[in-house]
Design a protein around this motif. Sequence first.
Motif, PDB file in Angstrom:
ATOM      1  N   SER A  76     126.043  82.496 118.594  1.00 50.54           N
ATOM      2  CA  SER A  76     124.683  82.157 118.163  1.00 50.54           C
ATOM      3  C   SER A  76     123.660  82.809 119.089  1.00 50.54           C
ATOM      4  CB  SER A  76     124.476  80.642 118.094  1.00 50.54           C
ATOM      5  OG  SER A  76     124.406  80.067 119.379  1.00 50.54           O
ATOM      6  N   THR A 119     130.111  84.878 112.925  1.00 56.02           N
ATOM      7  CA  THR A 119     129.732  84.321 111.631  1.00 56.02           C
ATOM      8  C   THR A 119     130.964  84.081 110.774  1.00 56.02           C
ATOM      9  OG1 THR A 119     127.618  85.480 111.779  1.00 56.02           O
ATOM     10  CG2 THR A 119     128.286  84.706 109.601  1.00 56.02           C
ATOM     11  N   SER A 122     132.683  80.926 111.829  1.00 51.75           N
ATOM     12  CA  SER A 122     131.907  79.758 111.417  1.00 51.75           C
ATOM     13  C   SER A 122     132.022  79.534 109.916  1.00 51.75           C
ATOM     14  CB  SER A 122     130.440  79.935 111.783  1.00 51.75           C
ATOM     15  OG  SER A 122     130.314  80.120 113.160  1.00 51.75           O
ATOM     16  N   GLN A 126     133.760  76.379 106.949  1.00 52.21           N
ATOM     17  CA  GLN A 126     132.982  75.729 105.896  1.00 52.21           C
ATOM     18  C   GLN A 126     133.344  76.173 104.481  1.00 52.21           C
ATOM     19  OE1 GLN A 126     128.828  76.308 106.730  1.00 52.21           O
ATOM     20  NE2 GLN A 126     129.044  75.736 108.871  1.00 52.21           N
ATOM     21  N   ALA A 175     117.264  82.220 111.834  1.00 53.14           N
ATOM     22  CA  ALA A 175     117.549  80.907 111.257  1.00 53.14           C
ATOM     23  C   ALA A 175     119.051  80.624 111.259  1.00 53.14           C
ATOM     24  CB  ALA A 175     116.991  80.828 109.833  1.00 53.14           C
ATOM     25  N   ILE A 176     119.850  81.636 110.965  1.00 52.19           N
ATOM     26  CA  ILE A 176     121.311  81.483 110.989  1.00 52.19           C
ATOM     27  C   ILE A 176     121.768  81.177 112.418  1.00 52.19           C
ATOM     28  CG2 ILE A 176     123.510  82.717 110.709  1.00 52.19           C
ATOM     29  CD1 ILE A 176     122.117  84.266 108.397  1.00 52.19           C
ATOM     30  N   VAL A 178     120.092  79.681 114.831  1.00 49.12           N
ATOM     31  CA  VAL A 178     119.717  78.309 115.168  1.00 49.12           C
ATOM     32  C   VAL A 178     120.666  77.322 114.500  1.00 49.12           C
ATOM     33  CG1 VAL A 178     117.915  76.552 114.881  1.00 49.12           C
ATOM     34  CG2 VAL A 178     117.311  78.875 115.627  1.00 49.12           C
ATOM     35  N   LYS A 179     120.982  77.550 113.230  1.00 49.98           N
ATOM     36  CA  LYS A 179     121.895  76.665 112.501  1.00 49.98           C
ATOM     37  C   LYS A 179     123.296  76.698 113.128  1.00 49.98           C
ATOM     38  CE  LYS A 179     123.740  75.693 107.946  1.00 49.98           C
ATOM     39  NZ  LYS A 179     123.852  76.099 106.561  1.00 49.98           N
ATOM     40  N   ALA A 182     123.167  74.746 116.443  1.00 49.72           N
ATOM     41  CA  ALA A 182     123.054  73.303 116.218  1.00 49.72           C
ATOM     42  C   ALA A 182     124.366  72.705 115.697  1.00 49.72           C
ATOM     43  CB  ALA A 182     121.910  73.019 115.239  1.00 49.72           C
ATOM     44  N   ALA A 183     125.058  73.431 114.835  1.00 55.85           N
ATOM     45  CA  ALA A 183     126.298  72.913 114.243  1.00 55.85           C
ATOM     46  C   ALA A 183     127.438  72.880 115.246  1.00 55.85           C
ATOM     47  CB  ALA A 183     126.685  73.768 113.032  1.00 55.85           C
TER      48      ALA A 183
END
Length: 190
Positions: A76, A119, A122, A126, A175-176, A178-179, A182-183
């Motif tokens: 990140s 990425t 991650s 999901q 934005a990716i 930060v997400k 945070a995750a």
Amino acid sequence: MLDIREILTVGMVLFAVIDVVGTVPVIVDLRAKHGHIESEKASIVACLIMITFLFVGEELLNFIGIDVNSFAVAGSFVLFFLALEMILGIRIYRDEESSSASIVPIAFPLIAGAGTMTTLLSLRAQYATLNIIIAILLNIVVVYIVLKSSSKIERLLGKNGLGVVRKTFGVVLLAIAVKLFAANVKGLFL
């Protein structure tokens, strides 16, 4: 299970991280320095790197004693700095000069770099692996098309157009980042 929505979501995330349109100025510069760039070779090598890392990345990390959360948080930060480069027009990462540009730096690290690999790990947590592979293949097709027609894209968009595209994808990438942070940051303290 095949899910079009997942494929589109993963595809857009990878498209923003890879940022092949934003790297057109870099590709044009490399073409000027090194001559012809083998678009097919660069695309295939980048695809192989991404798919291989999708399957063995987590095991490789476990082997060297790094958990996925730590790698994702570190990634990140990489994404964050890449996004800052794109948005602010500054250069943080500097690579050494190479004699050939098709594999290094185009396939790795421009297309399949640290941000892409982070990425992918991650996304694997999901989304279904099949959908990620399809999204990778779709992105590689786009990468190939952009590599083949980079000079036409540069003429079509112009410097200002390329700048707008780069900054837009920079904000998406921020934005990716930060997400992603945070995750995964909670997992470091459990």
